[in-house]
Design a protein around this motif. Structure first.
Motif, PDB file in Angstrom:
ATOM      1  N   GLN A  99       0.919  -1.329   0.259  1.00 51.10           N
ATOM      2  CA  GLN A  99      -0.099   0.096   0.021  1.00 51.10           C
ATOM      3  C   GLN A  99       0.753   1.327  -0.080  1.00 51.10           C
ATOM      4  N   ASP A 100       2.091   1.136   0.357  1.00 51.13           N
ATOM      5  CA  ASP A 100       2.924   2.282   0.390  1.00 51.13           C
ATOM      6  C   ASP A 100       3.221   2.999  -0.939  1.00 51.13           C
ATOM      7  N   ILE A 101       3.263   1.811  -1.971  1.00 51.35           N
ATOM      8  CA  ILE A 101       3.581   2.261  -3.172  1.00 51.35           C
ATOM      9  C   ILE A 101       2.619   3.287  -3.944  1.00 51.35           C
ATOM     10  N   ALA A 102       1.195   3.147  -3.380  1.00 51.68           N
ATOM     11  CA  ALA A 102       0.081   4.024  -3.953  1.00 51.68           C
ATOM     12  C   ALA A 102       0.173   5.267  -3.158  1.00 51.68           C
ATOM     13  N   THR A 103       0.688   5.389  -1.859  1.00 53.26           N
ATOM     14  CA  THR A 103       0.696   6.565  -1.265  1.00 53.26           C
ATOM     15  C   THR A 103       1.729   7.609  -2.106  1.00 53.26           C
ATOM     16  N   THR A 104       2.745   6.793  -2.132  1.00 53.83           N
ATOM     17  CA  THR A 104       4.094   7.391  -2.679  1.00 53.83           C
ATOM     18  C   THR A 104       3.589   8.023  -4.174  1.00 53.83           C
TER      19      THR A 104
ATOM     20  N   LEU B 127       0.336  14.776  -6.559  1.00 53.45           N
ATOM     21  CA  LEU B 127      -0.152  15.964  -5.610  1.00 53.45           C
ATOM     22  C   LEU B 127       0.292  15.601  -4.077  1.00 53.45           C
ATOM     23  N   PRO B 128       1.601  16.348  -3.831  1.00 57.99           N
ATOM     24  CA  PRO B 128       2.097  16.439  -2.694  1.00 57.99           C
ATOM     25  C   PRO B 128       1.312  16.603  -1.410  1.00 57.99           C
TER      26      PRO B 128
ATOM     27  N   GLN C  63     -11.438  15.548  -2.872  1.00 61.30           N
ATOM     28  CA  GLN C  63     -12.010  15.794  -4.403  1.00 61.30           C
ATOM     29  C   GLN C  63     -10.877  16.475  -5.108  1.00 61.30           C
ATOM     30  N   LEU C  64     -10.557  16.080  -6.159  1.00 59.19           N
ATOM     31  CA  LEU C  64      -9.557  16.463  -7.076  1.00 59.19           C
ATOM     32  C   LEU C  64     -10.098  17.511  -7.918  1.00 59.19           C
ATOM     33  N   LYS C  65      -9.359  18.524  -8.297  1.00 59.72           N
ATOM     34  CA  LYS C  65      -9.626  19.908  -8.731  1.00 59.72           C
ATOM     35  C   LYS C  65     -10.242  19.635 -10.388  1.00 59.72           C
ATOM     36  N   SER C  66      -9.312  18.715 -11.165  1.00 58.32           N
ATOM     37  CA  SER C  66      -9.863  18.760 -12.345  1.00 58.32           C
ATOM     38  C   SER C  66      -9.539  17.256 -12.925  1.00 58.32           C
ATOM     39  N   GLU C  67      -9.879  17.053 -14.125  1.00 60.65           N
ATOM     40  CA  GLU C  67      -9.832  15.745 -14.912  1.00 60.65           C
ATOM     41  C   GLU C  67      -8.259  15.444 -15.292  1.00 60.65           C
ATOM     42  N   GLN C  68      -7.799  16.591 -15.294  1.00 57.16           N
ATOM     43  CA  GLN C  68      -6.168  16.215 -15.650  1.00 57.16           C
ATOM     44  C   GLN C  68      -5.428  15.594 -14.464  1.00 57.16           C
ATOM     45  N   GLU C  69      -5.893  16.242 -13.135  1.00 58.69           N
ATOM     46  CA  GLU C  69      -5.370  15.652 -12.020  1.00 58.69           C
ATOM     47  C   GLU C  69      -5.678  14.053 -11.877  1.00 58.69           C
ATOM     48  N   SER C  70      -6.812  13.735 -12.034  1.00 58.29           N
ATOM     49  CA  SER C  70      -7.403  12.601 -12.050  1.00 58.29           C
ATOM     50  C   SER C  70      -6.565  11.637 -12.875  1.00 58.29           C
ATOM     51  N   HIS C  71      -6.455  11.935 -14.174  1.00 55.89           N
ATOM     52  CA  HIS C  71      -5.724  11.409 -15.172  1.00 55.89           C
ATOM     53  C   HIS C  71      -4.014  11.061 -14.756  1.00 55.89           C
ATOM     54  N   ASP C  72      -3.462  12.339 -14.254  1.00 55.89           N
ATOM     55  CA  ASP C  72      -2.089  12.016 -13.913  1.00 55.89           C
ATOM     56  C   ASP C  72      -1.959  11.132 -12.524  1.00 55.89           C
ATOM     57  N   VAL C  73      -2.827  11.047 -11.633  1.00 50.70           N
ATOM     58  CA  VAL C  73      -2.993  10.109 -10.521  1.00 50.70           C
ATOM     59  C   VAL C  73      -2.900   8.763 -10.909  1.00 50.70           C
ATOM     60  N   ALA C  74      -3.874   8.523 -11.975  1.00 53.33           N
ATOM     61  CA  ALA C  74      -4.131   7.259 -12.499  1.00 53.33           C
ATOM     62  C   ALA C  74      -2.800   6.649 -13.020  1.00 53.33           C
TER      63      ALA C  74
END
Length: 333
Positions: A69-74, A80-81, A101-112
């Motif tokens: 699970q630490d991999i996901a957090t990192t 998004l620090p 809640q993330l601010k934009s679709e781009q942030e969601s895409h970057d996290v994925a």
């Protein structure tokens, strides 16, 4: 040593009796301590609500080779620090990551994309879902309305069935006792409250209501069958009824708790079925607390509510006076 059948027969006849009513002050003190303690738990360990209530973003990594699970957090913090994450293993197979809640679709895409890279899976193996705050508010509002309607209908139906509001009041106080203690255990255990947990709460309230109704039906039978001719005080008649249903209450609680306990400890903790954890913990704790509440809270409360009624008070005086005369006669002989 007496067998269980002999013990049950002695309870039913009154030869063996546990003082549910006679020591109600002690039981009430214990109940108050449990309720107050459960209510104070969230002050030190806040109740966690699931994303369905708070709103936010959720990412599910399907069947990664490494489920650390630490991999996901990192990975999330590399994009998004400052975001807070909650990572859990689902079905002992997938990794679920929840964030605010993330601010934009781009942030969601970057996290994925970061999660896919960190776990070495294709990006289409990372599912993204979003729950808005208004939807979470709607779930909360509907849950509270469901609870309020349940308690109101319970009070009304019991008042009609038992023909006295005092049984309804004792039942509702017993139900609230069950609910507060169960929520306190949830907070203490660090489990989040999800829609599945709310379903579990309503389930245990229905179970507690069933258990209370059975006991109260026996109380009504004992307190009205002999009426003014009864050789027992009102409190003694109530206590006898609780003892007569004691074995049934214990058996029902044990039989109901065993399969739910198996789901909780084997399915949830061992196999990692997160959804089962939400609902099974509330039901498991609720079954145990409901059995306690019916016997030690609701029934003694009902006796307390009725004992000061003029007719009952006069009846109890006659019964006690008759016993004193019988005792005096026996001593003289």
């Amino acid at each position: 040593m007496r067998s269980m059948n002999e013990f049950g027969n002695d309870l039913y006849s009154g030869r063996t009796s546990f003082p549910f009513v006679g020591k109600r002050r002690l039981w009430f003190i214990i109940a108050i301590l449990l309720v107050v303690g459960s209510a104070l738990v969230p002050l030190f360990r806040p109740v966690q609500f699931s994303i369905e209530f708070t709103g936010g973003s959720q990412f599910t990594v399907e069947a990664p080779a490494n489920r650390n699970q630490d991999i996901a957090t990192t990975a999330v913090r590399s994009v998004l620090p400052n975001v807070t994450t909650k990572v859990t293993t689902v079905n002992n197979r997938d990794i679920r990551v929840q964030t605010a809640q993330l601010k934009s679709e781009q942030e969601s895409h970057d996290v994925a994309a970061a999660l896919a890279k960190a776990y070495g899976v294709a990006e289409d193996k990372v599912n993204t879902s979003f729950i808005g705050p208004s939807w979470g508010e709607g779930v909360t509002r509907q849950s509270l309305w469901g609870l309020a309607i349940f308690l109101a209908l319970t009070f009304l139906i019991l008042a009609i069935y038992f023909r006295t509001w005092k049984m309804s009041a004792a039942s509702i106080l017993g139900l609230l006792d069950v609910l507060i203690i169960t929520v306190g255990v949830y907070a203490l255990a660090g489990f989040e409250i999800s829609p599945a947990a709310v379903i579990g709460f309503l389930t245990i309230l229905a179970y507690s209501l069933y258990d209370t109704t059975v006991v109260f039906d026996k109380i009504r039978e004992n307190t009205t069958e002999e009426g003014a001719k009864s050789s027992r005080t009102f409190g003694e008649a109530v206590n006898l009824a609780v003892n007569q249903t004691l074995v049934r209450s214990i058996n029902t609680a044990v039989i109901a708790a065993l399969p739910v306990g198996a789901i909780l400890f084997i399915g949830a903790f061992w196999l990692g079925a997160q959804t089962l954890t939400d609902i099974s913990l509330s039901i498991f704790v609720g079954i145990i607390v409901a059995a306690y509440s019916t016997l030690f809270v609701a029934a003694p409360l009902y006796s307390l509510f009725r004992e000061n009624e003029p007719a009952i008070r006069e009846h109890d005086k006659r019964v006690l006076a008759a016993r004193e005369r019988a005792t005096a006669t026996a001593v003289e002989v």
